[in-house]
Write a protein that holds these residues in place. Structure first.
Motif, mmCIF file in Angstrom:
data_model
loop_
_atom_site.group_PDB
_atom_site.id
_atom_site.type_symbol
_atom_site.label_atom_id
_atom_site.label_comp_id
_atom_site.label_asym_id
_atom_site.label_seq_id
_atom_site.Cartn_x
_atom_site.Cartn_y
_atom_site.Cartn_z
ATOM 1 N N ALA A 22 0.853 -1.192 0.000
ATOM 2 C CA ALA A 22 0.000 0.000 0.000
ATOM 3 C C ALA A 22 0.888 1.241 0.000
ATOM 4 N N ARG A 23 0.354 2.345 -0.510
ATOM 5 C CA ARG A 23 1.022 3.651 -0.462
ATOM 6 C C ARG A 23 -0.012 4.660 0.032
ATOM 7 N N ASP A 24 0.360 5.402 1.074
ATOM 8 C CA ASP A 24 -0.538 6.428 1.594
ATOM 9 C C ASP A 24 -0.041 7.807 1.211
ATOM 10 N N HIS A 25 -0.994 8.633 0.774
ATOM 11 C CA HIS A 25 -0.716 10.027 0.451
ATOM 12 C C HIS A 25 -1.751 10.890 1.168
ATOM 13 N N GLY A 26 -1.475 12.187 1.234
ATOM 14 C CA GLY A 26 -2.398 13.086 1.912
ATOM 15 C C GLY A 26 -3.802 13.055 1.346
ATOM 16 N N ILE A 27 -3.933 12.729 0.062
ATOM 17 C CA ILE A 27 -5.266 12.743 -0.548
ATOM 18 C C ILE A 27 -5.846 11.357 -0.751
ATOM 19 N N GLY A 28 -5.117 10.306 -0.401
ATOM 20 C CA GLY A 28 -5.714 8.989 -0.581
ATOM 21 C C GLY A 28 -4.694 7.878 -0.595
ATOM 22 N N ARG A 29 -5.199 6.628 -0.665
ATOM 23 C CA ARG A 29 -4.356 5.441 -0.618
ATOM 24 C C ARG A 29 -4.436 4.684 -1.941
ATOM 25 N N PRO A 144 2.334 2.818 4.782
ATOM 26 C CA PRO A 144 1.799 3.024 6.135
ATOM 27 C C PRO A 144 2.537 2.196 7.188
ATOM 28 N N ILE A 145 3.211 1.123 6.745
ATOM 29 C CA ILE A 145 4.034 0.315 7.663
ATOM 30 C C ILE A 145 5.477 0.789 7.505
ATOM 31 N N PHE A 146 5.948 1.613 8.456
ATOM 32 C CA PHE A 146 7.253 2.263 8.270
ATOM 33 C C PHE A 146 8.398 1.251 8.243
ATOM 34 N N ASP A 147 8.258 0.138 8.973
ATOM 35 C CA ASP A 147 9.318 -0.884 8.939
ATOM 36 C C ASP A 147 9.554 -1.384 7.512
ATOM 37 N N ALA A 328 8.036 1.540 -11.730
ATOM 38 C CA ALA A 328 8.348 0.341 -12.528
ATOM 39 C C ALA A 328 9.381 -0.534 -11.823
ATOM 40 N N SER A 329 10.308 0.086 -11.095
ATOM 41 C CA SER A 329 11.386 -0.672 -10.444
ATOM 42 C C SER A 329 11.041 -1.095 -9.023
ATOM 43 N N TYR A 330 10.247 -0.289 -8.306
ATOM 44 C CA TYR A 330 10.098 -0.507 -6.859
ATOM 45 C C TYR A 330 8.659 -0.654 -6.375
ATOM 46 N N PHE A 331 7.671 -0.530 -7.255
ATOM 47 C CA PHE A 331 6.288 -0.538 -6.771
ATOM 48 C C PHE A 331 5.401 -1.551 -7.492
ATOM 49 N N LEU A 332 5.519 -1.659 -8.793
ATOM 50 C CA LEU A 332 4.709 -2.638 -9.522
ATOM 51 C C LEU A 332 5.272 -4.043 -9.318
ATOM 52 N N LYS A 333 4.353 -5.037 -9.213
ATOM 53 C CA LYS A 333 4.849 -6.416 -9.150
ATOM 54 C C LYS A 333 5.523 -6.789 -10.456
ATOM 55 N N GLU A 334 4.998 -6.268 -11.551
ATOM 56 C CA GLU A 334 5.617 -6.517 -12.859
ATOM 57 C C GLU A 334 5.320 -5.322 -13.754
ATOM 58 N N ASP A 335 6.347 -4.804 -14.394
ATOM 59 C CA ASP A 335 6.128 -3.708 -15.345
ATOM 60 C C ASP A 335 5.645 -4.297 -16.667
ATOM 61 N N ILE A 336 5.244 -3.399 -17.587
ATOM 62 C CA ILE A 336 4.651 -3.870 -18.852
ATOM 63 C C ILE A 336 5.611 -3.814 -20.026
ATOM 64 N N LEU A 337 6.825 -3.308 -19.831
ATOM 65 C CA LEU A 337 7.750 -3.168 -20.959
ATOM 66 C C LEU A 337 8.407 -4.507 -21.309
ATOM 67 N N GLU A 338 8.839 -4.616 -22.563
ATOM 68 C CA GLU A 338 9.522 -5.839 -23.022
ATOM 69 C C GLU A 338 10.847 -6.025 -22.291
ATOM 70 N N THR A 339 11.566 -4.927 -22.124
ATOM 71 C CA THR A 339 12.817 -4.956 -21.356
ATOM 72 C C THR A 339 12.723 -3.864 -20.302
ATOM 73 N N PRO A 340 13.399 -4.033 -19.149
ATOM 74 C CA PRO A 340 13.145 -3.127 -18.021
ATOM 75 C C PRO A 340 13.492 -1.666 -18.306
ATOM 76 N N PHE A 341 12.664 -0.767 -17.757
ATOM 77 C CA PHE A 341 12.975 0.662 -17.695
ATOM 78 C C PHE A 341 14.298 0.788 -16.945
ATOM 79 N N GLU A 342 15.262 1.474 -17.571
ATOM 80 C CA GLU A 342 16.628 1.365 -17.069
ATOM 81 C C GLU A 342 16.969 2.415 -16.006
ATOM 82 N N VAL A 343 17.322 1.924 -14.832
ATOM 83 C CA VAL A 343 17.837 2.766 -13.749
ATOM 84 C C VAL A 343 19.166 2.159 -13.319
#
Ligand code: MG
Length: 376
Positions: A22-29, A144-147, A328-343
Protein backbone atom coordinates in the motif's frame (compact mmCIF):
# COMPACT_ATOMS: atom_id res chain seq x y z
CA UNK A 1 10.81 8.54 -43.79
CA UNK A 2 7.19 9.06 -44.68
CA UNK A 3 5.34 11.19 -42.19
CA UNK A 4 2.62 11.76 -44.80
CA UNK A 5 1.20 8.29 -44.18
CA UNK A 6 -2.09 8.11 -42.35
CA UNK A 7 -2.86 6.64 -38.94
CA UNK A 8 -5.03 3.57 -39.40
CA UNK A 9 -4.98 1.78 -36.04
CA UNK A 10 -6.10 3.02 -32.61
CA UNK A 11 -6.14 0.32 -29.90
CA UNK A 12 -6.68 0.63 -26.16
CA UNK A 13 -6.06 -1.54 -23.12
CA UNK A 14 -7.33 -0.69 -19.62
CA UNK A 15 -4.90 -2.48 -17.29
CA UNK A 16 -4.99 -3.37 -13.61
CA UNK A 17 -1.39 -3.76 -12.45
CA UNK A 18 -0.75 -5.44 -9.06
CA UNK A 19 1.52 -3.54 -6.66
CA UNK A 20 3.81 -4.79 -3.89
CA UNK A 21 2.46 -2.67 -1.02
CA UNK A 22 0.00 0.00 0.00
CA UNK A 23 1.02 3.65 -0.46
CA UNK A 24 -0.54 6.43 1.59
CA UNK A 25 -0.72 10.03 0.45
CA UNK A 26 -2.40 13.09 1.91
CA UNK A 27 -5.27 12.74 -0.55
CA UNK A 28 -5.71 8.99 -0.58
CA UNK A 29 -4.36 5.44 -0.62
CA UNK A 30 -3.31 3.12 -3.41
CA UNK A 31 -3.33 -0.59 -2.59
CA UNK A 32 -3.80 -3.86 -4.44
CA UNK A 33 -3.29 -2.47 -7.90
CA UNK A 34 -3.05 0.69 -9.93
CA UNK A 35 -4.87 1.22 -13.19
CA UNK A 36 -3.60 2.65 -16.45
CA UNK A 37 -4.74 2.87 -20.06
CA UNK A 38 -2.36 2.01 -22.90
CA UNK A 39 -2.86 3.46 -26.39
CA UNK A 40 -1.33 1.97 -29.56
CA UNK A 41 -1.39 3.92 -32.81
CA UNK A 42 -0.58 2.13 -36.07
CA UNK A 43 0.32 3.92 -39.30
CA UNK A 44 -0.54 2.55 -42.74
CA UNK A 45 3.07 1.44 -43.27
CA UNK A 46 2.88 -0.73 -40.14
CA UNK A 47 4.87 1.44 -37.72
CA UNK A 48 3.44 1.66 -34.21
CA UNK A 49 3.57 4.19 -31.38
CA UNK A 50 2.53 3.70 -27.76
CA UNK A 51 1.30 6.01 -25.02
CA UNK A 52 0.13 5.55 -21.44
CA UNK A 53 -2.53 7.38 -19.45
CA UNK A 54 -1.88 7.02 -15.72
CA UNK A 55 -4.80 8.57 -13.86
CA UNK A 56 -5.47 8.56 -10.13
CA UNK A 57 -9.12 9.17 -9.33
CA UNK A 58 -8.45 11.43 -6.31
CA UNK A 59 -5.86 13.52 -8.15
CA UNK A 60 -6.31 13.81 -11.91
CA UNK A 61 -9.20 11.56 -12.91
CA UNK A 62 -10.31 7.97 -13.36
CA UNK A 63 -9.15 5.22 -15.76
CA UNK A 64 -12.73 4.97 -17.00
CA UNK A 65 -12.63 8.66 -17.97
CA UNK A 66 -9.24 8.24 -19.67
CA UNK A 67 -10.51 5.24 -21.65
CA UNK A 68 -13.71 7.02 -22.70
CA UNK A 69 -11.87 10.22 -23.62
CA UNK A 70 -9.56 8.27 -25.93
CA UNK A 71 -12.09 5.79 -27.30
CA UNK A 72 -15.11 8.01 -27.87
CA UNK A 73 -13.84 11.57 -28.26
CA UNK A 74 -10.21 11.46 -29.41
CA UNK A 75 -10.22 8.39 -31.70
CA UNK A 76 -12.30 10.08 -34.46
CA UNK A 77 -9.83 12.99 -34.50
CA UNK A 78 -6.85 10.69 -35.02
CA UNK A 79 -7.76 7.82 -37.34
CA UNK A 80 -7.31 8.87 -40.97
CA UNK A 81 -5.06 11.85 -40.12
CA UNK A 82 -1.43 12.10 -41.26
CA UNK A 83 1.37 11.35 -38.81
CA UNK A 84 2.90 14.69 -39.86
CA UNK A 85 -0.07 16.61 -38.45
CA UNK A 86 0.77 16.00 -34.78
CA UNK A 87 0.32 19.60 -33.67
CA UNK A 88 -3.08 19.90 -35.35
CA UNK A 89 -4.26 16.58 -33.90
CA UNK A 90 -3.16 17.62 -30.40
CA UNK A 91 -4.91 20.96 -30.71
CA UNK A 92 -8.14 19.25 -31.74
CA UNK A 93 -7.82 16.70 -28.94
CA UNK A 94 -7.30 19.46 -26.37
CA UNK A 95 -10.62 20.99 -27.36
CA UNK A 96 -12.77 17.89 -27.90
CA UNK A 97 -13.12 16.83 -24.27
CA UNK A 98 -12.58 18.83 -21.08
CA UNK A 99 -9.87 17.83 -18.60
CA UNK A 100 -8.76 14.17 -19.17
CA UNK A 101 -5.15 15.37 -19.23
CA UNK A 102 -3.83 11.81 -18.86
CA UNK A 103 -5.60 10.75 -22.07
CA UNK A 104 -4.07 13.72 -23.91
CA UNK A 105 -0.62 12.82 -22.53
CA UNK A 106 -1.06 9.26 -23.83
CA UNK A 107 -2.01 10.63 -27.25
CA UNK A 108 1.03 12.91 -27.52
CA UNK A 109 3.32 10.13 -26.30
CA UNK A 110 1.95 7.71 -28.92
CA UNK A 111 2.19 10.30 -31.71
CA UNK A 112 5.78 11.13 -30.77
CA UNK A 113 6.71 7.44 -30.49
CA UNK A 114 5.15 6.79 -33.90
CA UNK A 115 6.93 9.79 -35.47
CA UNK A 116 10.20 8.65 -33.91
CA UNK A 117 9.79 5.09 -35.19
CA UNK A 118 9.15 6.35 -38.73
CA UNK A 119 11.88 9.01 -38.72
CA UNK A 120 14.44 6.93 -36.78
CA UNK A 121 14.76 9.61 -34.09
CA UNK A 122 14.38 9.34 -30.31
CA UNK A 123 11.51 11.35 -28.79
CA UNK A 124 13.95 13.70 -27.05
CA UNK A 125 15.21 14.77 -30.49
CA UNK A 126 11.62 15.64 -31.51
CA UNK A 127 11.27 17.77 -28.37
CA UNK A 128 14.28 19.98 -29.00
CA UNK A 129 17.34 17.78 -28.42
CA UNK A 130 19.02 16.39 -25.33
CA UNK A 131 20.47 18.30 -22.38
CA UNK A 132 21.26 15.28 -20.19
CA UNK A 133 21.96 11.54 -20.53
CA UNK A 134 20.84 10.58 -17.01
CA UNK A 135 18.29 11.90 -14.50
CA UNK A 136 18.66 11.49 -10.71
CA UNK A 137 15.92 9.18 -9.38
CA UNK A 138 13.87 9.95 -6.27
CA UNK A 139 11.88 7.15 -4.63
CA UNK A 140 8.85 7.95 -2.47
CA UNK A 141 8.57 6.70 1.10
CA UNK A 142 4.83 6.25 1.54
CA UNK A 143 4.18 2.87 3.14
CA UNK A 144 1.80 3.02 6.14
CA UNK A 145 4.03 0.32 7.66
CA UNK A 146 7.25 2.26 8.27
CA UNK A 147 9.32 -0.88 8.94
CA UNK A 148 8.65 -1.91 5.34
CA UNK A 149 9.90 1.48 4.17
CA UNK A 150 13.05 1.00 6.23
CA UNK A 151 13.66 -2.19 4.26
CA UNK A 152 12.99 -0.26 1.04
CA UNK A 153 15.49 2.45 2.05
CA UNK A 154 18.12 -0.21 2.71
CA UNK A 155 17.52 -1.51 -0.80
CA UNK A 156 17.69 2.05 -2.21
CA UNK A 157 20.98 2.57 -0.40
CA UNK A 158 22.39 -0.57 -2.05
CA UNK A 159 21.07 0.62 -5.41
CA UNK A 160 22.83 4.00 -4.92
CA UNK A 161 19.57 5.98 -5.07
CA UNK A 162 20.38 9.27 -3.38
CA UNK A 163 16.97 11.01 -3.26
CA UNK A 164 13.88 10.08 -1.29
CA UNK A 165 10.55 11.83 -0.93
CA UNK A 166 8.74 11.31 2.36
CA UNK A 167 4.97 11.34 1.98
CA UNK A 168 3.49 13.15 4.98
CA UNK A 169 0.11 14.30 6.21
CA UNK A 170 -1.77 10.99 5.86
CA UNK A 171 -1.62 9.87 9.52
CA UNK A 172 -0.53 12.41 12.15
CA UNK A 173 2.22 14.93 12.76
CA UNK A 174 3.99 12.77 15.35
CA UNK A 175 4.32 9.97 12.75
CA UNK A 176 5.82 12.41 10.25
CA UNK A 177 8.33 13.82 12.76
CA UNK A 178 9.28 10.33 13.98
CA UNK A 179 10.03 9.21 10.41
CA UNK A 180 12.06 12.35 9.64
CA UNK A 181 14.11 11.79 12.81
CA UNK A 182 14.71 8.11 11.96
CA UNK A 183 15.76 8.93 8.40
CA UNK A 184 18.13 11.69 9.59
CA UNK A 185 19.66 9.28 12.12
CA UNK A 186 19.82 6.02 10.17
CA UNK A 187 20.00 7.18 6.54
CA UNK A 188 21.96 10.45 6.61
CA UNK A 189 23.23 9.92 3.07
CA UNK A 190 19.77 10.49 1.54
CA UNK A 191 18.70 13.90 0.39
CA UNK A 192 15.13 14.18 1.62
CA UNK A 193 12.14 15.89 0.07
CA UNK A 194 8.74 16.12 1.80
CA UNK A 195 5.34 15.90 0.07
CA UNK A 196 2.01 16.43 1.87
CA UNK A 197 -0.19 15.85 -1.19
CA UNK A 198 -2.66 18.45 0.18
CA UNK A 199 -2.92 16.52 3.45
CA UNK A 200 -2.95 19.41 5.97
CA UNK A 201 -5.99 21.29 7.23
CA UNK A 202 -5.59 25.05 7.07
CA UNK A 203 -5.56 25.40 10.87
CA UNK A 204 -2.68 22.91 11.23
CA UNK A 205 -0.58 23.92 8.25
CA UNK A 206 1.56 26.73 9.70
CA UNK A 207 2.72 24.85 12.78
CA UNK A 208 3.35 21.52 11.07
CA UNK A 209 5.11 22.93 8.03
CA UNK A 210 7.38 25.09 10.20
CA UNK A 211 8.25 22.02 12.29
CA UNK A 212 9.10 19.97 9.24
CA UNK A 213 11.16 22.82 7.77
CA UNK A 214 13.49 22.44 10.76
CA UNK A 215 14.71 19.19 9.18
CA UNK A 216 15.88 21.23 6.16
CA UNK A 217 14.50 19.02 3.38
CA UNK A 218 15.31 20.01 -0.23
CA UNK A 219 11.71 21.20 -0.53
CA UNK A 220 8.23 20.81 0.97
CA UNK A 221 5.52 20.01 -1.58
CA UNK A 222 1.84 20.97 -1.63
CA UNK A 223 0.95 21.08 2.09
CA UNK A 224 -2.65 22.25 1.57
CA UNK A 225 -5.53 21.73 -0.86
CA UNK A 226 -4.86 22.74 -4.46
CA UNK A 227 -7.16 25.75 -4.42
CA UNK A 228 -5.67 27.37 -1.29
CA UNK A 229 -3.37 29.68 -3.26
CA UNK A 230 -3.36 32.31 -0.49
CA UNK A 231 -2.26 29.75 2.10
CA UNK A 232 0.49 28.42 -0.16
CA UNK A 233 1.83 31.97 -0.59
CA UNK A 234 1.66 32.55 3.17
CA UNK A 235 3.50 29.33 4.00
CA UNK A 236 6.14 30.12 1.40
CA UNK A 237 6.86 33.39 3.20
CA UNK A 238 7.23 31.69 6.58
CA UNK A 239 9.90 29.08 5.83
CA UNK A 240 13.40 29.14 4.41
CA UNK A 241 12.91 25.75 2.70
CA UNK A 242 11.60 25.96 -0.91
CA UNK A 243 7.86 25.30 -1.27
CA UNK A 244 6.79 23.27 -4.32
CA UNK A 245 3.38 23.31 -5.99
CA UNK A 246 2.03 20.05 -7.37
CA UNK A 247 -1.76 19.68 -7.29
CA UNK A 248 -2.14 23.51 -7.58
CA UNK A 249 -0.47 23.50 -11.00
CA UNK A 250 -1.65 21.21 -13.77
CA UNK A 251 -0.86 23.04 -17.01
CA UNK A 252 0.88 26.19 -18.26
CA UNK A 253 -2.21 28.28 -17.49
CA UNK A 254 -2.03 27.31 -13.78
CA UNK A 255 1.72 28.00 -13.79
CA UNK A 256 1.13 31.55 -14.96
CA UNK A 257 -1.28 32.14 -12.06
CA UNK A 258 0.99 30.39 -9.52
CA UNK A 259 3.91 32.61 -10.51
CA UNK A 260 1.79 35.75 -10.50
CA UNK A 261 0.43 34.99 -7.02
CA UNK A 262 3.78 33.87 -5.63
CA UNK A 263 2.54 30.55 -4.24
CA UNK A 264 5.72 28.51 -4.74
CA UNK A 265 9.47 28.37 -5.29
CA UNK A 266 9.12 25.52 -7.77
CA UNK A 267 6.71 23.14 -9.45
CA UNK A 268 6.31 19.41 -9.96
CA UNK A 269 5.91 18.93 -13.72
CA UNK A 270 3.92 15.84 -14.74
CA UNK A 271 2.82 14.97 -18.23
CA UNK A 272 -0.36 13.44 -16.72
CA UNK A 273 -1.29 16.85 -15.28
CA UNK A 274 -0.16 19.10 -18.11
CA UNK A 275 -1.85 17.00 -20.79
CA UNK A 276 1.29 16.08 -22.67
CA UNK A 277 5.04 16.36 -23.03
CA UNK A 278 5.18 19.68 -24.86
CA UNK A 279 2.78 21.30 -22.38
CA UNK A 280 4.96 19.92 -19.57
CA UNK A 281 7.90 21.66 -21.18
CA UNK A 282 5.85 24.87 -21.23
CA UNK A 283 5.13 24.58 -17.49
CA UNK A 284 8.86 24.23 -16.77
CA UNK A 285 9.76 27.15 -19.03
CA UNK A 286 7.18 29.48 -17.49
CA UNK A 287 8.47 28.48 -14.06
CA UNK A 288 12.07 29.20 -15.09
CA UNK A 289 11.16 32.52 -16.67
CA UNK A 290 9.74 33.51 -13.29
CA UNK A 291 12.82 32.36 -11.40
CA UNK A 292 11.20 29.14 -10.17
CA UNK A 293 12.51 25.56 -10.11
CA UNK A 294 11.02 22.47 -11.74
CA UNK A 295 10.95 18.82 -10.68
CA UNK A 296 10.02 15.75 -12.74
CA UNK A 297 7.04 14.30 -10.91
CA UNK A 298 4.79 11.43 -11.94
CA UNK A 299 1.60 9.56 -11.08
CA UNK A 300 1.27 5.82 -10.36
CA UNK A 301 2.77 4.95 -13.71
CA UNK A 302 4.17 1.96 -15.52
CA UNK A 303 7.38 2.06 -17.53
CA UNK A 304 5.72 3.34 -20.70
CA UNK A 305 4.75 6.66 -19.04
CA UNK A 306 8.14 6.79 -17.31
CA UNK A 307 9.74 6.68 -20.77
CA UNK A 308 7.64 9.59 -22.01
CA UNK A 309 8.55 11.63 -18.93
CA UNK A 310 12.20 10.70 -19.30
CA UNK A 311 12.33 11.98 -22.88
CA UNK A 312 10.60 15.22 -21.83
CA UNK A 313 13.08 15.84 -18.99
CA UNK A 314 16.01 14.90 -21.23
CA UNK A 315 14.94 17.72 -23.57
CA UNK A 316 14.07 20.28 -20.87
CA UNK A 317 17.03 21.81 -19.00
CA UNK A 318 14.64 23.75 -16.76
CA UNK A 319 13.59 20.50 -15.00
CA UNK A 320 16.67 20.32 -12.80
CA UNK A 321 15.53 18.61 -9.57
CA UNK A 322 15.52 15.00 -10.79
CA UNK A 323 12.56 12.69 -11.33
CA UNK A 324 10.43 10.16 -9.45
CA UNK A 325 10.00 7.42 -12.01
CA UNK A 326 10.38 4.68 -9.39
CA UNK A 327 7.17 2.67 -9.76
CA UNK A 328 8.35 0.34 -12.53
CA UNK A 329 11.39 -0.67 -10.44
CA UNK A 330 10.10 -0.51 -6.86
CA UNK A 331 6.29 -0.54 -6.77
CA UNK A 332 4.71 -2.64 -9.52
CA UNK A 333 4.85 -6.42 -9.15
CA UNK A 334 5.62 -6.52 -12.86
CA UNK A 335 6.13 -3.71 -15.35
CA UNK A 336 4.65 -3.87 -18.85
CA UNK A 337 7.75 -3.17 -20.96
CA UNK A 338 9.52 -5.84 -23.02
CA UNK A 339 12.82 -4.96 -21.36
CA UNK A 340 13.15 -3.13 -18.02
CA UNK A 341 12.98 0.66 -17.69
CA UNK A 342 16.63 1.36 -17.07
CA UNK A 343 17.84 2.77 -13.75
CA UNK A 344 21.54 2.48 -12.93
CA UNK A 345 23.35 3.74 -9.81
CA UNK A 346 20.35 5.85 -8.83
CA UNK A 347 20.07 7.46 -12.26
CA UNK A 348 17.40 6.99 -14.91
CA UNK A 349 19.13 6.30 -18.22
CA UNK A 350 17.78 8.33 -21.16
CA UNK A 351 17.17 5.95 -24.12
CA UNK A 352 18.71 6.79 -27.50
CA UNK A 353 16.79 4.26 -29.63
CA UNK A 354 14.06 5.57 -31.97
CA UNK A 355 10.75 6.74 -30.49
CA UNK A 356 10.36 6.07 -26.77
CA UNK A 357 13.19 3.54 -27.02
CA UNK A 358 11.34 0.57 -25.49
CA UNK A 359 7.99 -1.06 -26.17
CA UNK A 360 5.29 -2.72 -24.08
CA UNK A 361 5.06 -6.51 -24.07
CA UNK A 362 1.78 -7.34 -25.82
CA UNK A 363 1.36 -10.55 -23.79
CA UNK A 364 1.46 -8.46 -20.61
CA UNK A 365 -1.11 -6.04 -22.01
CA UNK A 366 -3.40 -8.99 -22.71
CA UNK A 367 -2.69 -10.55 -19.33
CA UNK A 368 -3.47 -7.45 -17.24
CA UNK A 369 -6.32 -6.06 -19.36
CA UNK A 370 -9.74 -5.66 -17.78
CA UNK A 371 -11.00 -4.11 -21.01
CA UNK A 372 -9.60 -3.66 -24.51
CA UNK A 373 -10.72 -2.44 -27.92
CA UNK A 374 -8.18 -4.61 -29.68
CA UNK A 375 -9.64 -6.91 -32.30
CA UNK A 376 -7.65 -10.09 -32.64
MG1 MG B 1 3.27 15.62 -5.15
Amino acid sequence: MDLQQTITGFDLWHLQLPVVSARDHGIGRVSGSCEIVVLRLTAEGGSQGFGEASPWSVFTGSPEASFAALDRYIRPLVVGRRVADRAAILQDAAKCVAHCTEAKAALESALLDLTGQISDLPVWALLGGKCRDTIPLSCSIANPIFDDDIALMERLRQDKVGLIKLKTGFKDHAFDVMRLERIARDFPEFRVRVDYNQGLEIEDAVGQVMDVAQFEPDFIEQPVRYHHFDMMARLRGMIDVPLLADESVFGPEDMVRAAREGICDGVSVKIMKSGGLSRGQSVARIAAANGLMAYGGDMFEAGLAHLAGTHMIAATPEISLGCEFYQASYFLKEDILETPFEVRDGQVIVPDAPGLGLRPDLDKLTHYAVRTTETV
